[in-house]
Design a protein around this motif. Structure first.
Motif, PDB file in Angstrom:
ATOM      1  N   THR A  49       4.446   5.748  10.998  1.00 39.70           N
ATOM      2  CA  THR A  49       4.087   4.364  10.665  1.00 39.70           C
ATOM      3  C   THR A  49       5.174   3.431  11.165  1.00 39.70           C
ATOM      4  OG1 THR A  49       5.056   4.623   8.473  1.00 39.70           O
ATOM      5  CG2 THR A  49       2.689   4.922   8.635  1.00 39.70           C
ATOM      6  N   PRO A  50       4.765   2.308  11.717  1.00 42.06           N
ATOM      7  CA  PRO A  50       5.766   1.367  12.255  1.00 42.06           C
ATOM      8  C   PRO A  50       6.615   0.792  11.119  1.00 42.06           C
ATOM      9  CG  PRO A  50       3.553   0.420  12.361  1.00 42.06           C
ATOM     10  CD  PRO A  50       3.409   1.825  11.886  1.00 42.06           C
ATOM     11  N   THR A  51       7.840   0.494  11.437  1.00 44.94           N
ATOM     12  CA  THR A  51       8.761  -0.041  10.425  1.00 44.94           C
ATOM     13  C   THR A  51       9.021  -1.538  10.608  1.00 44.94           C
ATOM     14  OG1 THR A  51      10.612   0.622  11.822  1.00 44.94           O
ATOM     15  CG2 THR A  51       9.940   2.150  10.092  1.00 44.94           C
ATOM     16  N   GLU A  52       8.506  -2.107  11.669  1.00 46.03           N
ATOM     17  CA  GLU A  52       8.729  -3.530  11.930  1.00 46.03           C
ATOM     18  C   GLU A  52       7.636  -4.366  11.271  1.00 46.03           C
ATOM     19  OE1 GLU A  52       8.971  -4.164  16.122  1.00 46.03           O
ATOM     20  OE2 GLU A  52      10.406  -2.549  16.378  1.00 46.03           O
ATOM     21  N   ALA A  53       8.041  -5.289  10.474  1.00 44.20           N
ATOM     22  CA  ALA A  53       7.091  -6.189   9.821  1.00 44.20           C
ATOM     23  C   ALA A  53       7.280  -7.591  10.388  1.00 44.20           C
ATOM     24  CB  ALA A  53       7.310  -6.185   8.321  1.00 44.20           C
ATOM     25  N   THR A  54       6.195  -8.130  10.906  1.00 48.90           N
ATOM     26  CA  THR A  54       6.277  -9.477  11.496  1.00 48.90           C
ATOM     27  C   THR A  54       5.893 -10.551  10.500  1.00 48.90           C
ATOM     28  OG1 THR A  54       4.034  -9.213  12.331  1.00 48.90           O
ATOM     29  CG2 THR A  54       5.839  -8.628  13.820  1.00 48.90           C
ATOM     30  N   SER A  55       5.229 -10.124   9.421  1.00 50.30           N
ATOM     31  CA  SER A  55       4.848 -11.104   8.404  1.00 50.30           C
ATOM     32  C   SER A  55       4.849 -10.414   7.045  1.00 50.30           C
ATOM     33  CB  SER A  55       3.456 -11.681   8.703  1.00 50.30           C
ATOM     34  OG  SER A  55       2.479 -10.687   8.522  1.00 50.30           O
ATOM     35  N   THR A  56       4.672 -11.216   6.034  1.00 47.93           N
ATOM     36  CA  THR A  56       4.618 -10.675   4.679  1.00 47.93           C
ATOM     37  C   THR A  56       3.409  -9.772   4.497  1.00 47.93           C
ATOM     38  OG1 THR A  56       5.302 -12.921   4.081  1.00 47.93           O
ATOM     39  CG2 THR A  56       5.057 -11.379   2.318  1.00 47.93           C
ATOM     40  N   GLN A  57       2.298 -10.181   5.076  1.00 53.92           N
ATOM     41  CA  GLN A  57       1.082  -9.368   4.962  1.00 53.92           C
ATOM     42  C   GLN A  57       1.259  -8.018   5.652  1.00 53.92           C
ATOM     43  OE1 GLN A  57      -1.902 -11.914   6.604  1.00 53.92           O
ATOM     44  NE2 GLN A  57      -2.363 -12.884   4.617  1.00 53.92           N
ATOM     45  N   THR A  58       1.928  -8.008   6.775  1.00 57.30           N
ATOM     46  CA  THR A  58       2.196  -6.751   7.480  1.00 57.30           C
ATOM     47  C   THR A  58       3.111  -5.862   6.644  1.00 57.30           C
ATOM     48  OG1 THR A  58       2.027  -7.945   9.585  1.00 57.30           O
ATOM     49  CG2 THR A  58       2.994  -5.758   9.660  1.00 57.30           C
ATOM     50  N   LEU A  59       4.100  -6.474   6.026  1.00 58.06           N
ATOM     51  CA  LEU A  59       5.024  -5.727   5.170  1.00 58.06           C
ATOM     52  C   LEU A  59       4.277  -5.098   3.995  1.00 58.06           C
ATOM     53  CD1 LEU A  59       7.944  -4.909   4.604  1.00 58.06           C
ATOM     54  CD2 LEU A  59       8.198  -7.029   3.310  1.00 58.06           C
ATOM     55  N   TYR A  60       3.382  -5.879   3.377  1.00 57.04           N
ATOM     56  CA  TYR A  60       2.576  -5.347   2.263  1.00 57.04           C
ATOM     57  C   TYR A  60       1.666  -4.223   2.748  1.00 57.04           C
ATOM     58  CZ  TYR A  60       4.015  -9.275  -0.709  1.00 57.04           C
ATOM     59  OH  TYR A  60       4.725 -10.179  -1.434  1.00 57.04           O
ATOM     60  N   ALA A  61       1.096  -4.404   3.912  1.00 53.11           N
ATOM     61  CA  ALA A  61       0.207  -3.372   4.471  1.00 53.11           C
ATOM     62  C   ALA A  61       0.988  -2.102   4.775  1.00 53.11           C
ATOM     63  CB  ALA A  61      -0.485  -3.882   5.727  1.00 53.11           C
ATOM     64  N   LEU A  62       2.193  -2.250   5.336  1.00 49.90           N
ATOM     65  CA  LEU A  62       3.032  -1.083   5.612  1.00 49.90           C
ATOM     66  C   LEU A  62       3.419  -0.372   4.321  1.00 49.90           C
ATOM     67  CD1 LEU A  62       5.449  -2.396   8.402  1.00 49.90           C
ATOM     68  CD2 LEU A  62       3.747  -0.586   8.610  1.00 49.90           C
ATOM     69  N   ALA A  63       3.792  -1.158   3.318  1.00 51.60           N
ATOM     70  CA  ALA A  63       4.175  -0.567   2.028  1.00 51.60           C
ATOM     71  C   ALA A  63       2.997   0.174   1.404  1.00 51.60           C
ATOM     72  CB  ALA A  63       4.692  -1.652   1.094  1.00 51.60           C
ATOM     73  N   ALA A  64       1.809  -0.425   1.476  1.00 50.33           N
ATOM     74  CA  ALA A  64       0.618   0.213   0.914  1.00 50.33           C
ATOM     75  C   ALA A  64       0.274   1.498   1.681  1.00 50.33           C
ATOM     76  CB  ALA A  64      -0.569  -0.747   0.946  1.00 50.33           C
ATOM     77  N   THR A  65       0.410   1.428   3.004  1.00 53.99           N
ATOM     78  CA  THR A  65       0.129   2.610   3.825  1.00 53.99           C
ATOM     79  C   THR A  65       1.094   3.743   3.497  1.00 53.99           C
ATOM     80  OG1 THR A  65      -0.713   1.219   5.620  1.00 53.99           O
ATOM     81  CG2 THR A  65      -0.037   3.450   6.201  1.00 53.99           C
ATOM     82  N   ARG A  66       2.369   3.404   3.402  1.00 50.89           N
ATOM     83  CA  ARG A  66       3.372   4.424   3.094  1.00 50.89           C
ATOM     84  C   ARG A  66       3.157   4.992   1.684  1.00 50.89           C
ATOM     85  NH1 ARG A  66       8.604   4.989   5.612  1.00 50.89           N
ATOM     86  NH2 ARG A  66       8.331   4.365   7.766  1.00 50.89           N
ATOM     87  N   ALA A  67       2.868   4.141   0.737  1.00 51.79           N
ATOM     88  CA  ALA A  67       2.636   4.616  -0.633  1.00 51.79           C
ATOM     89  C   ALA A  67       1.417   5.525  -0.688  1.00 51.79           C
ATOM     90  CB  ALA A  67       2.459   3.434  -1.577  1.00 51.79           C
ATOM     91  N   SER A  68       0.379   5.134   0.014  1.00 53.29           N
ATOM     92  CA  SER A  68      -0.840   5.945   0.047  1.00 53.29           C
ATOM     93  C   SER A  68      -0.580   7.291   0.709  1.00 53.29           C
ATOM     94  CB  SER A  68      -1.937   5.192   0.806  1.00 53.29           C
ATOM     95  OG  SER A  68      -3.064   6.014   0.986  1.00 53.29           O
ATOM     96  N   THR A  69       0.150   7.261   1.805  1.00 55.10           N
ATOM     97  CA  THR A  69       0.456   8.503   2.516  1.00 55.10           C
ATOM     98  C   THR A  69       1.350   9.402   1.678  1.00 55.10           C
ATOM     99  OG1 THR A  69       0.265   7.307   4.615  1.00 55.10           O
ATOM    100  CG2 THR A  69       1.326   9.451   4.688  1.00 55.10           C
ATOM    101  N   ARG A  70       2.337   8.811   1.015  1.00 56.13           N
ATOM    102  CA  ARG A  70       3.211   9.612   0.137  1.00 56.13           C
ATOM    103  C   ARG A  70       2.417  10.220  -1.012  1.00 56.13           C
ATOM    104  NH1 ARG A  70       8.070   5.492   0.312  1.00 56.13           N
ATOM    105  NH2 ARG A  70       9.185   6.363   2.093  1.00 56.13           N
ATOM    106  N   SER A  71       1.506   9.466  -1.572  1.00 54.85           N
ATOM    107  CA  SER A  71       0.661   9.975  -2.652  1.00 54.85           C
ATOM    108  C   SER A  71      -0.218  11.123  -2.148  1.00 54.85           C
ATOM    109  CB  SER A  71      -0.208   8.849  -3.203  1.00 54.85           C
ATOM    110  OG  SER A  71      -1.114   9.348  -4.153  1.00 54.85           O
TER     111      SER A  71
END
Length: 141
Positions: A49-71
């Motif tokens: 998963t990419p670690t670069e966030a260009t906006s707040t929404q991207t950061l939230y999406a990355l966090a949600a993706t990582r949390a979902s994948t970790r779960s």
């Protein structure tokens, strides 16, 4: 006529139980392998998963993706642990079924050897009797 092995039915049953236990073991190992592959894919996805966030929404999406994948990875690891235990139980059941079959197979082997020895003894008795009769006929003349 050869005597039949008196425990032949039980031996067939033990072989069927052994085959069933082997099938169960193979299925458990297959499921364990599949879950290991799924866990490896989830780890790869988590690392990819990419670690670069260009906006707040991207950061939230990355966090949600990582949390979902970790779960999902945690669930897969729990499943894999359960499947490992299942595979160990299946392996133990197969070993027990095989041990029961081996004992009966040894008895069957002994029975077969005893029957063969009896048949050879009976055949040798007939041959001896024929030779004795022929010898007595020759010496009686």
């Amino acid at each position: 006529m050869a005597r039949l092995f008196p425990l032949a039915g039980l031996l067939r049953l033990r072989h069927l139980q052994e085959e069933q236990a082997a099938s169960t073991l193979a299925a458990a190992n297959s499921r364990l392998g599949e879950s290991s592959v799924q866990a490896a894919r989830a780890r790869t996805a988590l690392g990819g998963t990419p670690t670069e966030a260009t906006s707040t929404q991207t950061l939230y999406a990355l966090a949600a993706t990582r949390a979902s994948t970790r779960s999902m990875l945690a669930d897969l690891e729990a499943l894999r642990t359960e499947q490992q235990a299942e595979a160990q139980r299946a392996e133990q059941a197969f070993a027990e079924a095989r041990a029961q079959s081996i004992g009966l197979e040894k008895l069957h082997g002994r029975h077969t050897a005893a029957v063969a020895a009896e048949e050879l003894h009976a055949e040798q008795s007939v041959i001896d009797e024929l030779a004795s009769v022929a010898w007595h006929r020759e010496h009686a003349r």
